[in-house]
Scaffold this motif. Sequence first.
Motif, PDB file in Angstrom:
ATOM      1  N   VAL A 179       0.833  -1.193   0.000  1.00 12.79           N
ATOM      2  CA  VAL A 179       0.000   0.000   0.000  1.00 12.79           C
ATOM      3  C   VAL A 179       0.870   1.246   0.000  1.00 12.79           C
ATOM      4  CG1 VAL A 179      -1.968  -1.085   1.143  1.00 12.79           C
ATOM      5  CG2 VAL A 179      -0.148  -0.092   2.528  1.00 12.79           C
ATOM      6  N   PHE A 180       0.324   2.328  -0.571  1.00 10.39           N
ATOM      7  CA  PHE A 180       0.968   3.628  -0.506  1.00 10.39           C
ATOM      8  C   PHE A 180       0.482   4.328   0.759  1.00 10.39           C
ATOM      9  CE2 PHE A 180       1.153   2.882  -5.110  1.00 10.39           C
ATOM     10  CZ  PHE A 180       2.486   3.176  -5.350  1.00 10.39           C
ATOM     11  N   THR A 181       1.415   4.764   1.585  1.00 16.18           N
ATOM     12  CA  THR A 181       1.061   5.448   2.829  1.00 16.18           C
ATOM     13  C   THR A 181       0.894   6.936   2.565  1.00 16.18           C
ATOM     14  OG1 THR A 181       2.315   3.820   4.093  1.00 16.18           O
ATOM     15  CG2 THR A 181       1.762   5.888   5.206  1.00 16.18           C
ATOM     16  N   LEU A 212      -3.578   4.803   0.433  1.00 12.18           N
ATOM     17  CA  LEU A 212      -4.370   4.826  -0.793  1.00 12.18           C
ATOM     18  C   LEU A 212      -4.995   3.446  -0.954  1.00 12.18           C
ATOM     19  CD1 LEU A 212      -2.039   6.730  -3.294  1.00 12.18           C
ATOM     20  CD2 LEU A 212      -3.950   7.630  -1.964  1.00 12.18           C
ATOM     21  N   THR A 213      -6.261   3.409  -1.299  1.00 12.19           N
ATOM     22  CA  THR A 213      -7.008   2.148  -1.299  1.00 12.19           C
ATOM     23  C   THR A 213      -6.471   1.141  -2.308  1.00 12.19           C
ATOM     24  OG1 THR A 213      -9.213   1.178  -1.474  1.00 12.19           O
ATOM     25  CG2 THR A 213      -8.715   2.993  -2.957  1.00 12.19           C
ATOM     26  N   ALA A 239       1.391  -0.665  -4.309  1.00 10.41           N
ATOM     27  CA  ALA A 239       2.803  -0.288  -4.234  1.00 10.41           C
ATOM     28  C   ALA A 239       3.703  -1.469  -4.538  1.00 10.41           C
ATOM     29  CB  ALA A 239       3.110   0.278  -2.852  1.00 10.41           C
ATOM     30  N   GLU A 240       3.211  -2.407  -5.322  1.00 12.00           N
ATOM     31  CA  GLU A 240       3.980  -3.583  -5.702  1.00 12.00           C
ATOM     32  C   GLU A 240       5.131  -3.180  -6.623  1.00 12.00           C
ATOM     33  OE1 GLU A 240       3.129  -7.984  -7.728  1.00 12.00           O
ATOM     34  OE2 GLU A 240       1.579  -6.429  -7.685  1.00 12.00           O
ATOM     35  N   GLN A 241       6.342  -3.577  -6.278  1.00 15.01           N
ATOM     36  CA  GLN A 241       7.510  -3.214  -7.073  1.00 15.01           C
ATOM     37  C   GLN A 241       7.680  -4.209  -8.218  1.00 15.01           C
ATOM     38  OE1 GLN A 241      10.970  -2.593  -4.628  1.00 15.01           O
ATOM     39  NE2 GLN A 241       9.911  -1.191  -3.262  1.00 15.01           N
ATOM     40  N   SER A 242       6.711  -4.175  -9.128  1.00 22.93           N
ATOM     41  CA  SER A 242       6.691  -5.113 -10.244  1.00 22.93           C
ATOM     42  C   SER A 242       6.750  -4.344 -11.551  1.00 22.93           C
ATOM     43  CB  SER A 242       5.412  -5.964 -10.191  1.00 22.93           C
ATOM     44  OG  SER A 242       5.355  -6.849 -11.278  1.00 22.93           O
ATOM     45  N   ASP A 243       7.735  -4.669 -12.364  1.00 22.82           N
ATOM     46  CA  ASP A 243       7.920  -3.976 -13.637  1.00 22.82           C
ATOM     47  C   ASP A 243       7.571  -4.926 -14.785  1.00 22.82           C
ATOM     48  OD1 ASP A 243       8.613  -2.065 -15.488  1.00 22.82           O
ATOM     49  OD2 ASP A 243      10.751  -2.485 -15.404  1.00 22.82           O
TER      50      ASP A 243
END
Length: 514
Positions: A179-181, A212-213, A239-243
């Motif tokens: 999640v984004f805080t 953020l939901t 907020a997954e660090q997936s490219d």
Amino acid sequence: MEDLRNAAVENHSSILALPPVTEGHEPLDITVLASVRTVRNQKKRSFVELGDGSTIHSLQAVLEPSQCRGLTTGTSVEISGLWEACPTGKEQTHELKAREVKIVGGADPETYPIQKKYHSAEFLRTVPHLRLRTPFNALLARIRSRCDYHLTNYFHKQDFVRLHPPIITSSDCEGAGEVFTIDSKQPRATDLNKDAAVQKIANGFFRTPKYLTVSSQLHLEAFIHEHQKVWTLSPTFRAEQSDTPRHLSEFWMLETEIRTERLDEVMDLAENMIRSIVMDLQDSKLGVELLSAKRTRENGLHDGQDAGAEAIERRWRGLMSQPWPRITFREALQRLKDAVESNRAQFQYPPTQSTGLQLEHEKFLAGELGPVFVTDYPREAKPFYMLPSHQDSSLDLLEHSTVACFDLLLPEVCEVVGGSLREHRLQPLIAAMREQKVYKGTKSVVGASENDENPFALVDDLGSLEWFVDLRRYGSVPHGGFGLGFDRLLGYLAGVYNIRDMVAWPRYYQRCDC
């Protein structure tokens, strides 16, 4: 004043709305507001290709060479003249004989990045504010708009209530921690008295962490007690660090909740809804334009992995076939193991009960079965709020190894929809939350015995999910729903390989340009 505005609008024509003018009929006097795609100069006349976003096809305007001064690719113009049948009628059946040309906004030909040539998808993502002007990206925006409009009508006719859930939330619905805080600018000590500033900094803008939901599901459930059927189409964030071409940090999710005790009813809703979108797209001018664009690379088919016209038509036919298979997770595992044993497939990750379905497994299943619902996943692989597949009066959830849920897999893109029946019983929900460590309560799971005066008087510290548990404490009802990745579905229908090309302003790992 209103009549004057309407008259002004009627004097201008969109390219899509221009009618054919047959030979022998009087030409139409029109005014077009558009941008220049190309300019081709000859000795006695010039040909200008125009686009206004209403169609992927260009309008050809015929100008005197003197009228072409200042016209370059990207220039915004207002051209008035006669709309008439083209004498040759080969590539262009109609053309605009210009009478007056007015430059509305010039474009520097030396620096304007969108030229009449091939542009890679990666390059266009570096100028998202300008790639919207390319014919194919403008077409994708219109397809997105039409599908949004169609869904609004579809749900309205079925008496759904459309809601607008919050973007800022106090919890991580999926429990994955991606999640984004939310953080706000902290006050300077000089802005307030020292003690007040220190206290405000310590508390933060909302006093406790907010995010953020990642899903609107929990908030939609708050409405299901007063409404039978609700839905939303709203932005969500991960907020997954997936490219990868399948992931975005900001994307749109269509979510529904309905009163029901049957998982089949939730799957029926998802299946019928998607089928209705396909039917509408097939019957529309946009569908015809999309197939036409896919047959002509220069119209913006800028990724070699994108699906062509024939592949798109196969996808549409596959989605219109009935019914879509429904298999359990256990049956899916057996199919995968059989495929390995018969040498029909080899997987990097062996399919097992504990590891669940990997992307390669989903691709195989959808490739063999077409659109397919996989149901009843292991309970440990799914979020806390899902109802056990088999219920009894026991509160010991360890007896139930699966939950009443489904993933809808589509060929090539795999999971597009995920849904379930929701755990509507208070005490089993508390037990599931504790088991999955959703909250840090340390007191009794049950909270009260059958002899207690109030069996709903639970004393656990539920933190930010206290309000969600209240939905079970006060008049809960059986219900279920699903979430659909709107951008991913549109990409599948439009034959666009990379989801980043389906949104106007893509945000993904280490990229947020505008």
